[in-house]
Structure formats: structure tokens, C-alpha cells
Design a protein around this motif. Structure first.
Motif, PDB file in Angstrom:
ATOM      1  N   THR A  19      -9.304  20.141 -36.452  1.00 41.37           N
ATOM      2  CA  THR A  19      -8.709  19.726 -35.167  1.00 41.37           C
ATOM      3  C   THR A  19      -9.795  19.217 -34.211  1.00 41.37           C
ATOM      4  O   THR A  19      -9.517  18.353 -33.377  1.00 41.37           O
ATOM      5  CB  THR A  19      -7.877  20.837 -34.482  1.00 41.37           C
ATOM      6  OG1 THR A  19      -8.706  21.970 -34.245  1.00 41.37           O
ATOM      7  CG2 THR A  19      -6.678  21.227 -35.321  1.00 41.37           C
ATOM      8  N   ALA A  50       0.761  29.964 -36.962  1.00 37.81           N
ATOM      9  CA  ALA A  50       0.527  28.517 -36.951  1.00 37.81           C
ATOM     10  C   ALA A  50       1.430  27.820 -37.972  1.00 37.81           C
ATOM     11  O   ALA A  50       1.981  26.747 -37.709  1.00 37.81           O
ATOM     12  CB  ALA A  50      -0.947  28.207 -37.231  1.00 37.81           C
ATOM     13  N   ARG A  51       1.595  28.430 -39.119  1.00 42.16           N
ATOM     14  CA  ARG A  51       2.478  27.830 -40.126  1.00 42.16           C
ATOM     15  C   ARG A  51       3.936  27.916 -39.692  1.00 42.16           C
ATOM     16  O   ARG A  51       4.727  27.008 -39.952  1.00 42.16           O
ATOM     17  CB  ARG A  51       2.294  28.509 -41.479  1.00 42.16           C
ATOM     18  CG  ARG A  51       0.958  28.155 -42.101  1.00 42.16           C
ATOM     19  CD  ARG A  51       0.891  28.596 -43.528  1.00 42.16           C
ATOM     20  NE  ARG A  51       1.972  28.033 -44.313  1.00 42.16           N
ATOM     21  CZ  ARG A  51       2.409  28.554 -45.457  1.00 42.16           C
ATOM     22  NH1 ARG A  51       1.853  29.655 -45.939  1.00 42.16           N
ATOM     23  NH2 ARG A  51       3.393  27.996 -46.122  1.00 42.16           N
ATOM     24  N   THR A  68       4.343  24.983 -37.501  1.00 43.52           N
ATOM     25  CA  THR A  68       4.417  23.660 -38.145  1.00 43.52           C
ATOM     26  C   THR A  68       5.761  23.477 -38.853  1.00 43.52           C
ATOM     27  O   THR A  68       6.239  22.353 -38.961  1.00 43.52           O
ATOM     28  CB  THR A  68       3.254  23.393 -39.142  1.00 43.52           C
ATOM     29  OG1 THR A  68       3.273  24.377 -40.162  1.00 43.52           O
ATOM     30  CG2 THR A  68       1.917  23.378 -38.443  1.00 43.52           C
ATOM     31  N   ARG A  94      -9.629  24.673 -37.721  1.00 42.52           N
ATOM     32  CA  ARG A  94     -10.170  24.363 -36.391  1.00 42.52           C
ATOM     33  C   ARG A  94     -11.241  23.287 -36.476  1.00 42.52           C
ATOM     34  O   ARG A  94     -11.378  22.453 -35.581  1.00 42.52           O
ATOM     35  CB  ARG A  94     -10.729  25.617 -35.733  1.00 42.52           C
ATOM     36  CG  ARG A  94      -9.601  26.574 -35.336  1.00 42.52           C
ATOM     37  CD  ARG A  94     -10.125  27.692 -34.480  1.00 42.52           C
ATOM     38  NE  ARG A  94     -10.795  27.177 -33.309  1.00 42.52           N
ATOM     39  CZ  ARG A  94     -11.696  27.870 -32.611  1.00 42.52           C
ATOM     40  NH1 ARG A  94     -12.020  29.070 -32.987  1.00 42.52           N
ATOM     41  NH2 ARG A  94     -12.244  27.342 -31.545  1.00 42.52           N
ATOM     42  N   THR A 120     -10.054  15.740 -35.154  1.00 44.38           N
ATOM     43  CA  THR A 120      -8.846  15.021 -34.734  1.00 44.38           C
ATOM     44  C   THR A 120      -8.927  14.653 -33.257  1.00 44.38           C
ATOM     45  O   THR A 120      -8.545  13.553 -32.852  1.00 44.38           O
ATOM     46  CB  THR A 120      -7.595  15.881 -34.991  1.00 44.38           C
ATOM     47  OG1 THR A 120      -7.598  16.292 -36.355  1.00 44.38           O
ATOM     48  CG2 THR A 120      -6.319  15.116 -34.686  1.00 44.38           C
ATOM     49  N   LEU A 130      -3.722  26.000 -44.117  1.00 42.01           N
ATOM     50  CA  LEU A 130      -3.415  27.418 -43.878  1.00 42.01           C
ATOM     51  C   LEU A 130      -2.697  28.066 -45.058  1.00 42.01           C
ATOM     52  O   LEU A 130      -2.649  29.282 -45.166  1.00 42.01           O
ATOM     53  CB  LEU A 130      -2.622  27.579 -42.585  1.00 42.01           C
ATOM     54  CG  LEU A 130      -3.380  27.161 -41.325  1.00 42.01           C
ATOM     55  CD1 LEU A 130      -2.527  27.380 -40.089  1.00 42.01           C
ATOM     56  CD2 LEU A 130      -4.697  27.925 -41.190  1.00 42.01           C
ATOM     57  N   ALA A 170      -2.740  32.703 -38.352  1.00 47.56           N
ATOM     58  CA  ALA A 170      -2.493  31.639 -39.333  1.00 47.56           C
ATOM     59  C   ALA A 170      -1.019  31.610 -39.718  1.00 47.56           C
ATOM     60  O   ALA A 170      -0.422  30.533 -39.847  1.00 47.56           O
ATOM     61  CB  ALA A 170      -3.375  31.834 -40.567  1.00 47.56           C
ATOM     62  N   THR A 202      -2.483  23.757 -32.717  1.00 50.21           N
ATOM     63  CA  THR A 202      -3.117  24.475 -33.835  1.00 50.21           C
ATOM     64  C   THR A 202      -4.352  25.221 -33.343  1.00 50.21           C
ATOM     65  O   THR A 202      -4.545  26.400 -33.629  1.00 50.21           O
ATOM     66  CB  THR A 202      -3.528  23.473 -34.935  1.00 50.21           C
ATOM     67  OG1 THR A 202      -2.366  22.791 -35.388  1.00 50.21           O
ATOM     68  CG2 THR A 202      -4.166  24.183 -36.111  1.00 50.21           C
ATOM     69  N   ASP A 203      -5.161  24.497 -32.564  1.00 58.68           N
ATOM     70  CA  ASP A 203      -6.372  25.099 -31.987  1.00 58.68           C
ATOM     71  C   ASP A 203      -6.089  26.405 -31.279  1.00 58.68           C
ATOM     72  O   ASP A 203      -6.741  27.414 -31.519  1.00 58.68           O
ATOM     73  CB  ASP A 203      -6.913  24.146 -30.900  1.00 58.68           C
ATOM     74  CG  ASP A 203      -8.063  23.319 -31.405  1.00 58.68           C
ATOM     75  OD1 ASP A 203      -8.446  23.489 -32.565  1.00 58.68           O
ATOM     76  OD2 ASP A 203      -8.551  22.486 -30.631  1.00 58.68           O
ATOM     77  N   ALA A 224      -2.388  18.501 -31.893  1.00 60.14           N
ATOM     78  CA  ALA A 224      -3.625  19.043 -32.475  1.00 60.14           C
ATOM     79  C   ALA A 224      -4.069  20.304 -31.719  1.00 60.14           C
ATOM     80  O   ALA A 224      -4.493  21.286 -32.321  1.00 60.14           O
ATOM     81  CB  ALA A 224      -4.732  17.983 -32.445  1.00 60.14           C
ATOM     82  N   LEU A 262      -5.128  29.304 -33.539  1.00 60.14           N
ATOM     83  CA  LEU A 262      -6.157  29.782 -34.469  1.00 60.14           C
ATOM     84  C   LEU A 262      -7.361  30.388 -33.747  1.00 60.14           C
ATOM     85  O   LEU A 262      -8.147  31.113 -34.345  1.00 60.14           O
ATOM     86  CB  LEU A 262      -6.585  28.663 -35.407  1.00 60.14           C
ATOM     87  CG  LEU A 262      -5.482  28.171 -36.348  1.00 60.14           C
ATOM     88  CD1 LEU A 262      -6.000  27.072 -37.250  1.00 60.14           C
ATOM     89  CD2 LEU A 262      -4.897  29.311 -37.178  1.00 60.14           C
ATOM     90  N   GLU A 263      -7.478  30.103 -32.455  1.00 59.07           N
ATOM     91  CA  GLU A 263      -8.546  30.711 -31.668  1.00 59.07           C
ATOM     92  C   GLU A 263      -8.241  32.156 -31.310  1.00 59.07           C
ATOM     93  O   GLU A 263      -9.131  32.897 -30.940  1.00 59.07           O
ATOM     94  CB  GLU A 263      -8.701  29.959 -30.348  1.00 59.07           C
ATOM     95  CG  GLU A 263      -9.598  28.777 -30.432  1.00 59.07           C
ATOM     96  CD  GLU A 263      -9.390  27.871 -29.242  1.00 59.07           C
ATOM     97  OE1 GLU A 263      -9.624  26.663 -29.399  1.00 59.07           O
ATOM     98  OE2 GLU A 263      -8.973  28.358 -28.177  1.00 59.07           O
ATOM     99  N   ASP A 309      -0.616  22.771 -42.162  1.00 55.42           N
ATOM    100  CA  ASP A 309       0.099  23.489 -43.231  1.00 55.42           C
ATOM    101  C   ASP A 309      -0.752  23.655 -44.472  1.00 55.42           C
ATOM    102  O   ASP A 309      -0.917  24.746 -44.998  1.00 55.42           O
ATOM    103  CB  ASP A 309       1.310  22.656 -43.671  1.00 55.42           C
ATOM    104  CG  ASP A 309       2.580  23.160 -43.040  1.00 55.42           C
ATOM    105  OD1 ASP A 309       2.517  24.150 -42.298  1.00 55.42           O
ATOM    106  OD2 ASP A 309       3.637  22.562 -43.299  1.00 55.42           O
ATOM    107  N   LEU A 364       0.156  14.756 -39.460  1.00 58.39           N
ATOM    108  CA  LEU A 364      -0.749  15.608 -38.679  1.00 58.39           C
ATOM    109  C   LEU A 364      -0.313  17.073 -38.787  1.00 58.39           C
ATOM    110  O   LEU A 364      -1.143  17.965 -38.999  1.00 58.39           O
ATOM    111  CB  LEU A 364      -0.779  15.145 -37.217  1.00 58.39           C
ATOM    112  CG  LEU A 364      -1.712  15.913 -36.278  1.00 58.39           C
ATOM    113  CD1 LEU A 364      -3.143  15.926 -36.785  1.00 58.39           C
ATOM    114  CD2 LEU A 364      -1.673  15.320 -34.874  1.00 58.39           C
ATOM    115  N   ALA A 365       0.986  17.325 -38.674  1.00 55.88           N
ATOM    116  CA  ALA A 365       1.488  18.709 -38.792  1.00 55.88           C
ATOM    117  C   ALA A 365       1.232  19.251 -40.208  1.00 55.88           C
ATOM    118  O   ALA A 365       0.844  20.403 -40.371  1.00 55.88           O
ATOM    119  CB  ALA A 365       2.971  18.760 -38.448  1.00 55.88           C
TER     120      ALA A 365
END
Lengths: 334, 334
Positions: free
Chosen positions: B147, A143-144, A147, B144, B150, B132, A140, A128-129, A125, A132-133, B129, B124-125
Motif C-alpha cells: 500500500t 481486512a479480508r 475486501t 502494508r 500504491t 492476506l 488481517a 488496508t493500511d 488503499a 493492518l497498522e 486479499d 486493487l481490493a
């Protein structure tokens, strides 16, 4: 001969560790404690420890962004990949029942299975944070990208576990599993920095191909170390892979070699009782006699050479550092 | 009296299921099979099944966006929340050793622990996806937001497991655990739709508060059903929470009540042998006699009333539907 750690690894550790520590500090105290132990920042009793792994993946993220002559370092991407890698280590250790890692008891041994699973969940988790921060407009997309690699990682671990129960695994299936389990995240590590800084697709794609080939070489080295690595150096129990009847690449190469040694290995793997110490050593010897150790080593070298060909022609120092890192990965002893 | 399912739940299921099925289809065949079983889309042998849960969370996501008079439905956000919810169910069932869910054997019973863990990891992954991929300019903010929830979920499960081993848990700690384990994701479900459509912070914050209070009521109902629910209706074994010596809210209320019934319950919980069937029924009776069932029911009603006060003054039909959903949650029998 010991293998000297390339300086980029230390640099990567220094750049990424503060970000990792900052995000892990967001977790509830119980889960945080497990993560800090797993990363090697703390001992089981909570006292500070020297710190953890080799930071191979963060170094690849940072170096690959340099090949794109990026103005900024994709530190968030480097941290995110390291979080996903450690999520998978925490969960795999539980699933595989591995009791030691990096010369210490695994997290689930110290804190119990549920706590180790939750710690892995938390790191996934956080990955991702952390991405995206970041202020990157490509966060983004990155991030994809990550994943996708995570999904491959899960597929690889699922296949690896499935292989333990199956009699017949083809070399092709086994290489696919190695790709998913290991090469996919290394390919992501080699290319996510480029995604994160908005490099052209052509560059991203070359770096991804570089990482895929290098990742395959990495897994093959791992498989060889799992058979003939020095437990004192690797930090893993001797012949653990054979004990668990893992169908690693050299093992499957031997099993499908059509040699007498391969047939004997098949007998040993089919045995219902656990393999004795003597049988474990015999099984390793059969892999060697089937020519599978040599084949795996040659395949390693071939993958490394192919990886280098994919490297984009960016700034010379970055390509040189990536090459150095790639060679370290294939020559390492642990 | 049976509780009639509000029509919004069926609508939510129809809107969100296709998205869930599409993203789960991306997984490797082994992991996909486990997820499809868990969601109730397939039986263990792979034949189609009627389908799964109540879609409470997706319904909350869709309705809450309507209170903002959003032009588009945040279907991606609804699917993402449902993915996180099911990730946590898969993992919690493994950690808690629960053997049945929704009147069927849990996924780990059918496919083994490692496969169920990997399936949870995959969901979760996928939650990242699916968010985004959406075209919303607020998708990263929504991811975010999710998460954060989560992380709370993980903290809640960590606390829940920790409580099983501890003698002393205060009511305050227990309510905090209930918040993290359940209310945080419901609060996210009630507000992420607003985040995803770019609603003003004031609206997001009211919806979040609504979801938090409703989530607390939800967990309290769950705790009561865990003690006095009909196993035929709930699909869970009778008195399972007491058997596992869970420190649920009514139990902790009783333990800290200073009553004779509370003291007897403490004795039973401290016993080293597993509780007998008679003792389990006695323990439930002690919770009732300590006044903790009544207290929990009153607390439920209070939380529900507070939840309603937080509802933003948006379109009348959306607020009415959210209220109906909230009341269903508190009146449900399973």
C-alpha cells in the motif's frame, strides 16, 4: 418533524475523525486536498470546513464491538469502513455524473474526474493500511472481511450501471443489487468490529445478519428519498434517480407490478428523449399508484424488525444503542 | 535486433497466472469479464485469448526472494504486485484517454469508462486479499509494503496529470514524478518477496534500492520509447506523449536545457491549438537536438549500473537472473 441525530453518531465522529485525518495526511498534497474536501474538512479553496457525513458506519462498528463486551474499541476498523465508504462515494459520483453531495458540489466537479478517481483509489488503499497498522491479532482477518464487502460494493455498482441500460430487471435482481451496493458494507460495518476483537463466529454471524437486514432497509429508505425526499434536506437534486432512469427497488417493483401505472412508467422509461420535468413527476406518481411506495415502506419495516431479531444478546446498553441507530436509519429524512 | 525475453519472465507468468485467474474468478461476472479482457485472457466477445503482459514485476518478486535463499516462493506477493500494476493501468488509461494497450483497444474503449474503473477498483481490493490469504506470518507487513507503493503510484499519476496543465516543471519535480509513478512499484516488486519471506531489513533495503534505480531506468526507457519507439512494436500510437503534452523526463530536460531547441519546444508546448503531425515530429526533433535523448540514455545506463551495485550478495544464480532481467528492461524495444 426533524429526526434528531443519535448521540452515538457524534461520538463515533469524534473517535474516528482523528484517525481518518492522520492517514489522509499521508497522501501527496494534490490527492490529500481532494480527500479533505470530500470529507467536508476543507472548502474548495483549502480553508477549514465543519466536516462531513453522518458517521453511521463507524458508529455501527464501535457499537457492535460493544455488544461483544470488547475491552478495546476497534477504532481502526471503524476508520477503515468509513474509508471504503468514501472511496465508493468518490467513484460513484464520477460514474453516475452526480453533481452535488451533502449540499456541496461533488469532488469531481471541483477538482476534475481524474483527481476524484485518484482520491478514491487512495482511500481504498488507506483502508488496508489503517487496519493492518492496528495491534489487533485479528487485523488481517478484519481486512479480508472488508475486501469481501468491497467486492460486493463493486458488483452492486456494476449492476446498478448495467440496469440503466437494460429494459428488463426483475425485482429479485434489483434486491440483489441493493444488497451488494449498500447492505454488504453495512453488514461489514455491523460485524467487522466483532471480527477485529476476535468475537466467536456465532456473534459475528448474528451481527452480520443484523447489518444485512438493516442495510436493505437503509437502501429502501434511500430509494424513497430519491423519489420523494426534500432536496433541501437530502442535498441531492430532485428526482435525480428517475432522471438517470435508475432502476431502484420501488421503480422495479412498479415496473414489474402488472398495473396500468407500471405500464405507463415502462413507457416513460423506454422513451428515447430525456424525460421532461412534468414526465419526471408523472413517473414518480406512477410508482406511488402502482403501490410500490407503500410496498417499499412495508418492506423497510419488515427488514428493520428482522434486523432487531438478529441482534446478539450482549450488554443491554449496546443493543439498545444499535436499535436506536437502526431506527434512526429507517426514519431519517436525508 | 529483437530483444529476447528472459526465460524467467515465462516462468513467472506460469507461476503467477493461475493465482491471478483464481482471484479474478471471485468477481461478479461483469467486472470479471473486463479484468479477463484487460489481462489478455479473453477477447472482447469472451472467447479465450493468449494472455497478457510481460510479467516483469512478478518475475522480480520471485527472483528477489531467491536472493534471500527463501525456502518458499512468494507467489502471493508476486500476484499482488501484478494486481496493483494492472489496477493502475486500467485507471490510467481512463484518465489519460489512451485508446490502445498491448496492441488491443483499452478496456474502457471496449466496456466503457465506469466498467473499466470498477475493474481497476476490484483489482486493487483483490491485491489485499491475495496477500492476506497467504500463510506467511509476514503477509500483513507485505500488504502494508504494497500500500505504500500504491500511494506513491497515485501521487505519481496525480503529478503527471498536473504537469500537463502546468507551464513550469523542474527536472527534479519530473524525476520525482517518474519515481512515484513507476520506480516505487518496481522497488516494491524487488523487495516485497524479501519482506514476505521475513528477510533481514538490510537485505530488504538493498533490494528496494536496486528496484528504485532499475525503476527509474525503466521509466526513462519508457519515455524514450514514447518518443522514438516503433508503434508496431510498442503497441502505442506514435508520439502519443507529445500529443498529450506529457512532461516526460526527456521533454522536461529539453524544456529546461536553455538551448534554442528547448525554447522552440516550449513554444510548441505553449500553443493553444493541438499540435499538427509535422509539429509533433518537430517537437521530438527538438528534444533530440537539445541533447535530451542522449542525456536520458546516459542517465538510464547510470541508473542500471547503480542498481546492480545495490544487489545483495545472495545465491549467484538469483543475482545473475536479476541482472539479466534488469538489462532486458533497459534494452527492451517495447
Amino acid at each position: 418533524m426533524t429526526t434528531v441525530l443519535p448521540p452515538v453518531l457524534r461520538t463515533a465522529r469524534e473517535v474516528v475523525d482523528p484517525v481518518l485525518r492522520k492517514v489522509v495526511a499521508r497522501l501527496d498534497p494534490d490527492t490529500r486536498r481532494v480527500c479533505e474536501y470530500h470529507f467536508g474538512w476543507r472548502n474548495a479553496d483549502g480553508t477549514p470546513d465543519g466536516g462531513g457525513g453522518k458517521a453511521l458506519r463507524p458508529a455501527m462498528v464501535l457499537l457492535s464491538a460493544q455488544t461483544c463486551a470488547a475491552a478495546e474499541q476497534p477504532v481502526a476498523a471503524a476508520a477503515a469502513v468509513e474509508l471504503v465508504h468514501n472511496f465508493s462515494l468518490l467513484h460513484d459520483d464520477v460514474m453516475d455524473g452526480d453533481t452535488s453531495r451533502r449540499h456541496r458540489p461533488t469532488a469531481w466537479i471541483v477538482f476534475g474526474r481524474p483527481a476524484a478517481l485518484l482520491a478514491g483509489d487512495a482511500l481504498l488503499a488507506l483502508s488496508t493500511d489503517v487496519l493492518l497498522e492496528s495491534s489487533s491479532p485479528h487485523a488481517a482477518a478484519a481486512a479480508r472481511w472488508l475486501t469481501d464487502a468491497t467486492r460486493a460494493l463493486i458488483a452492486g455498482q456494476a449492476a446498478d450501471l448495467d440496469f440503466e441500460r437494460r429494459q428488463e430487471v426483475s425485482l429479485r435482481q434489483c434486491l440483489r443489487m441493493a444488497h451488494d451496493k449498500t447492505a454488504a458494507l453495512l453488514a461489514c460495518a455491523a460485524s467487522i468490529g466483532a471480527v477485529h476483537v476476535g468475537a466467536p463466529p456465532e456473534v459475528v454471524s448474528r451481527l452480520h445478519a443484523f447489518g444485512t437486514e438493516l442495510g436493505m432497509a437503509f437502501q429502501l429508505v434511500d430509494d424513497l428519498l430519491g423519489l420523494w425526499g426534500d432536496p433541501e434536506v437530502t442535498g441531492k437534486p430532485v428526482l435525480a434517480d428517475l432522471r438517470a432512469r435508475k432502476k431502484s427497488v420501488p421503480v422495479v417493483h412498479a415496473l414489474t407490478s402488472g398495473t396500468a401505472a407500471g405500464d405507463r412508467l415502462r413507457e416513460l422509461y423506454a422513451q428515447s428523449d430525456p424525460l421532461t420535468e412534468d414526465q419526471l413527476h408523472e413517473a414518480a406518481e406512477m410508482v406511488r399508484r402502482a403501490g410500490s411506495a407503500d410496498w417499499t415502506r412495508r418492506e423497510c419495516d419488515r427488514r428493520l424488525a428482522t434486523a432487531k431479531q438478529h441482534l446478539p444478546t450482549g450488554p443491554q446498553h449496546a443493543a439498545a444503542a444499535l436499535t436506536e441507530l437502526a431506527e434512526f436509519i429507517v426514519r431519517r429524512k436525508h
